[in-house]
Design a protein around this motif. Structure first.
Motif, mmCIF file in Angstrom:
data_model
loop_
_atom_site.group_PDB
_atom_site.id
_atom_site.type_symbol
_atom_site.label_atom_id
_atom_site.label_comp_id
_atom_site.label_asym_id
_atom_site.label_seq_id
_atom_site.Cartn_x
_atom_site.Cartn_y
_atom_site.Cartn_z
ATOM 1 N N GLN A 271 18.992 40.828 2.387
ATOM 2 C CA GLN A 271 18.368 41.595 1.345
ATOM 3 C C GLN A 271 19.845 41.150 0.094
ATOM 4 O O GLN A 271 19.133 41.445 -0.705
ATOM 5 N N ARG A 272 20.442 41.805 0.660
ATOM 6 C CA ARG A 272 21.889 41.781 -0.655
ATOM 7 C C ARG A 272 22.020 40.605 -1.289
ATOM 8 O O ARG A 272 22.907 39.119 -2.452
ATOM 9 N N MET A 273 21.079 39.082 -0.630
ATOM 10 C CA MET A 273 21.223 37.666 -1.446
ATOM 11 C C MET A 273 19.773 37.479 -2.191
ATOM 12 O O MET A 273 19.708 36.379 -3.020
ATOM 13 N N ILE A 274 19.427 38.968 -2.671
ATOM 14 C CA ILE A 274 17.946 39.010 -3.741
ATOM 15 C C ILE A 274 19.124 38.397 -4.990
ATOM 16 O O ILE A 274 20.257 39.162 -5.000
ATOM 17 N N GLY A 275 18.673 37.626 -6.115
ATOM 18 C CA GLY A 275 19.053 37.524 -7.410
ATOM 19 C C GLY A 275 20.250 35.982 -6.115
ATOM 20 O O GLY A 275 20.224 34.792 -8.113
ATOM 21 N N LEU A 276 20.329 34.883 -5.451
ATOM 22 C CA LEU A 276 20.767 34.371 -5.193
ATOM 23 C C LEU A 276 18.904 32.837 -4.848
ATOM 24 O O LEU A 276 19.311 31.805 -5.086
ATOM 25 N N HIS A 277 18.435 34.345 -4.015
ATOM 26 C CA HIS A 277 16.920 34.323 -3.678
ATOM 27 C C HIS A 277 15.897 34.342 -3.865
ATOM 28 O O HIS A 277 16.598 35.433 -4.487
ATOM 29 N N SER A 278 14.687 34.208 -4.333
ATOM 30 C CA SER A 278 13.361 35.123 -4.100
ATOM 31 C C SER A 278 13.449 35.863 -3.623
ATOM 32 O O SER A 278 13.789 36.184 -2.571
ATOM 33 N N ARG A 279 12.921 37.030 -3.556
ATOM 34 C CA ARG A 279 12.336 38.547 -2.889
ATOM 35 C C ARG A 279 11.492 37.331 -1.499
ATOM 36 O O ARG A 279 10.889 37.554 -0.831
ATOM 37 N N GLU A 280 10.531 36.696 -1.812
ATOM 38 C CA GLU A 280 9.997 35.814 -1.245
ATOM 39 C C GLU A 280 10.343 35.061 0.018
ATOM 40 O O GLU A 280 10.504 35.153 0.973
ATOM 41 N N ARG A 281 11.480 33.996 -0.411
ATOM 42 C CA ARG A 281 12.560 33.614 0.354
ATOM 43 C C ARG A 281 13.194 34.671 1.049
ATOM 44 O O ARG A 281 12.850 34.312 2.647
ATOM 45 N N ILE A 282 13.412 35.615 0.877
ATOM 46 C CA ILE A 282 14.234 37.037 1.829
ATOM 47 C C ILE A 282 13.600 37.704 3.098
ATOM 48 O O ILE A 282 13.677 37.321 3.671
ATOM 49 N N THR A 283 12.317 38.097 1.794
ATOM 50 C CA THR A 283 11.047 38.966 2.407
ATOM 51 C C THR A 283 10.978 36.935 3.547
ATOM 52 O O THR A 283 10.774 38.113 5.089
ATOM 53 N N GLY A 284 10.647 36.124 3.910
ATOM 54 C CA GLY A 284 10.973 35.026 4.748
ATOM 55 C C GLY A 284 11.533 35.545 6.108
ATOM 56 O O GLY A 284 11.074 35.853 7.168
ATOM 57 N N TRP A 285 13.532 35.251 5.160
ATOM 58 C CA TRP A 285 13.696 35.609 6.163
ATOM 59 C C TRP A 285 14.363 36.314 6.912
ATOM 60 O O TRP A 285 14.614 36.554 8.032
ATOM 61 N N GLN A 286 13.810 37.640 6.665
ATOM 62 C CA GLN A 286 13.320 39.236 6.936
ATOM 63 C C GLN A 286 12.530 38.565 8.575
ATOM 64 O O GLN A 286 12.452 39.442 9.437
ATOM 65 N N GLN A 287 11.686 38.292 8.135
ATOM 66 C CA GLN A 287 10.270 38.151 9.440
ATOM 67 C C GLN A 287 10.721 37.263 10.152
ATOM 68 O O GLN A 287 11.069 37.058 11.353
ATOM 69 N N LEU A 288 11.327 36.128 10.260
ATOM 70 C CA LEU A 288 12.632 35.312 11.494
ATOM 71 C C LEU A 288 13.042 36.068 11.949
ATOM 72 O O LEU A 288 12.608 36.090 13.009
#
Length: 355
Positions: A271-288
């Motif tokens: 979640q701390r990577m928001i700003g470096l990556h889109s929220r959609e990408r972070i959400t996808g990683w969290q789903q993994l």
């Protein structure tokens, strides 16, 4: 008392260095090899300070004197009970004031040849900062450059085992350097403590031999690297460490196992990577993470986060990267020390000198 003061350059002349500050002050940083014998506990120092501000300096001084006297008596009966008559200790506190002065005076009354460090810890700290401006420039460095997961830290350790001089900045900083690089259950040292550890490490090196160091950015977690060190190894020689994608993913899964084993912690770090990556990408990683697809997440982080960051930073910082020796490394194999020895042999035989 002036005749009992000595400068920092004479610290090595004494049998023992005694730090009489509180345990918290000592833990933040201290002169290498010093023994902590606090004349005030952490709580007592706060109490004296509060009394000074809220009541009066006189009451605070009287209270402090009583506490210091009791604590010195305790140390004489325990910590220093076996010291010989000809013992020569060097005593210091924060700035060479009342705490170290009282101990020094009493020790001399007993018959020990005690002396007080002029300026206390503050003098030592200034000397450390001055040293970090000059000492890093005394060595030639070979930087291990490569993307996250290529096994640079493991290669550095193997080089050390193989007999090379190595400076492990991540070990000193207790952090792997990346956004997910915090050590499980291990806090980072203070900046002051890191600086002391770094100076101590540098002083063990032979300037006639190269020092291997892992490529780092300006900060390792909360720790800032001294500019003199960064500038010097950025200008030096490089070895580009190359590992195949499967080895890198496996390496990440092993080294970051504590994160993968704690899904909520890992999701919080992502979640701390928001700003470096889109929220959609972070959400996808969290789903993994939720799906326990560890290998897929490792490959995603390598491809979309670590490799682009490496490409940007390495080209920007390392002057001689284009001429770096490219070294294929298998970080998960059992023969990493043999691989390190082969690298040393290759460096000895190749023309890597910077011109």
């Amino acid at each position: 008392m002036k005749n009992l003061l000595v400068s920092l350059e004479h610290a090595g002349d004494f049998d023992e260095i005694i730090d009489v500050r509180t345990p918290l002050e000592f833990a933040e940083d201290h002169i290498p090899g010093a023994l902590n014998a606090p004349v005030l506990s952490n709580e007592e120092r706060v109490l004296v300070g509060t009394t000074y501000k809220q009541v009066s300096p006189f009451e605070a001084t009287r209270m402090g004197a009583a506490l210091v006297a009791r604590n010195i008596a305790h140390h004489l009966e325990t910590t220093f009970s076996d010291r010989p008559r000809n013992w020569r200790p060097l005593i210091y506190c924060w700035r060479g004031g009342k705490r170290s002065g009282s101990v020094t005076m009493l020790f001399n009354m007993i018959g020990w040849q005690a002396r007080q460090l002029e300026g206390g810890y503050k003098t030592y700290r200034r000397a450390t900062l001055d040293t970090l401006v000059t000492l890093p420039k005394a060595f030639s460095y070979i930087a291990l450059v490569g993307p996250t997961g290529s096994g640079k830290t493991r290669l550095l350790a193997a080089l050390n085992t193989a007999g090379a001089q190595t400076l492990d900045l991540e070990a000193l900083a207790a952090h792997r350097g990346s956004l997910l690089g915090a050590w499980a259950g291990v806090p980072q040292p203070s900046q002051k403590r890191f600086d002391t550890l770094l100076v101590s490490a540098l002083r063990t090196f032979d300037p006639a031999r190269p020092v291997f160091v892992e490529a780092e950015s300006r900060r390792i977690g909360s720790i800032a690297l001294p500019l003199a060190l960064l500038d010097t190894f950025h200008q030096g020689r490089c070895v580009e460490v190359i590992s195949n994608p499967e080895d890198r993913a496996a390496f990440l899964l092993h080294d970051y196992a504590h994160l993968f084993d704690d899904p909520e912690l890992l999701k919080g770090q992502l979640q701390r990577m928001i700003g470096l990556h889109s929220r959609e990408r972070i959400t996808g990683w969290q789903q993994l993470v939720d799906d326990n697809r560890r290998a897929d997440l490792a490959h995603e982080l390598i491809e979309r986060h670590y490799d682009p960051a490496y490409a940007r930073s390495s080209r920007q910082h390392f002057v001689h990267l284009a001429r770096a020796l490219q070294w294929n490394f298998r970080p998960n194999d059992a023969d990493v020390v043999d691989q390190a020895k082969a690298l040393l042999a290759e460096l000895d035989s190749s023309a890597l000198a910077v011109v």
